[in-house]
Scaffold this active site. Sequence first.
Site, PDB file in Angstrom:
ATOM      1  N   ASP A  84       0.836  -1.201   0.000  1.00  0.00           N
ATOM      2  CA  ASP A  84       0.000   0.000   0.000  1.00  0.00           C
ATOM      3  C   ASP A  84       0.872   1.253   0.000  1.00  0.00           C
ATOM      4  OD1 ASP A  84      -2.348   1.484   0.120  1.00  0.00           O
ATOM      5  OD2 ASP A  84      -2.465   1.420   2.301  1.00  0.00           O
ATOM      6  N   THR A 232      -8.111   2.635   9.014  1.00  0.00           N
ATOM      7  CA  THR A 232      -8.381   3.350  10.264  1.00  0.00           C
ATOM      8  C   THR A 232      -9.552   2.745  11.031  1.00  0.00           C
ATOM      9  OG1 THR A 232      -7.547   5.397   9.275  1.00  0.00           O
ATOM     10  CG2 THR A 232      -8.891   5.615  11.256  1.00  0.00           C
TER      11      THR A 232
END
Length: 287
Positions: A84, A232
Amino acid sequence: MLVSAEEMLKKAKEGKYAVGQFNINNLEWTKAVLLTAEELKSPVILGVSEGAGKYMTGFKTVAAMVKAMMEELKITVPVALHLDHGTYEGCYKCIEAGFSSIMFDGSHYPIAENIEKTTELVKVCKEKGMSLEAEVGSIGGEEDGVVGLGECADPNECKAIADLGVTMLAAGIGNIHGKYPANWPGLRFDVLEDVKAKVGDMPLVLHGGTGIPEDMIKKAISLGVAKINVNTECQLSFAEATRKYIEAGKDVQGKGYDPRKLLLPGTEAIKQTVREKMELFGSVGKA
């Protein structure tokens, strides 16, 4: 066996759903995501940032852990192990380590340099049978020390990158990493529509999937988004469940301090978050 994300995203694009990328940070994260994907028969992408890779002692450790865990847990759904927001150097480390997919984030380079480096990586990934994600326009917020201002992508630059033969494209459309502020204006669907018009059938990627309202998620999928990143939200659910366990004093009751017990509530919370996202994205039963 790990697979390229190409086929799963092609099916998602055609089927009008999205595959979730869930970032992993340790064994518990990985186990939670894999078990949920298997239970729901959903394809899944395990995202690893360079910071998380370093935390887990290196990309080779991550790849070995994921491959062994898939075998031990008898995972049958398609799983891609994906870098990522990779740097140019990080991409080559993951190629060497045995990842099945990488993201080269060249959005902070001038477009000519982004094109040059992406062109090189397209060639390498095709030789290795790996999928490659590229980015145009920065994603707002901060992730692993990389700060983006959230500039929207230029559709013409998106076309230039897509034409290189990348598997998927992340285009900034007002999305951000981390929690969204109360005054966030929302996704720029006009930009997304312009990008889609330029890149055709290219699967698009929506970063910052935490906190985007469900109606916006569904509209983004209808406009060509086939991969949505979530990080998150798993961190928040893990932290909240762990905090409740400790504040309730359960860590000092019996053998509640045993890490297998201490980390269990947070791990179960991640499973629930992943389940909710897979149901929202429409990937359940699509493996």
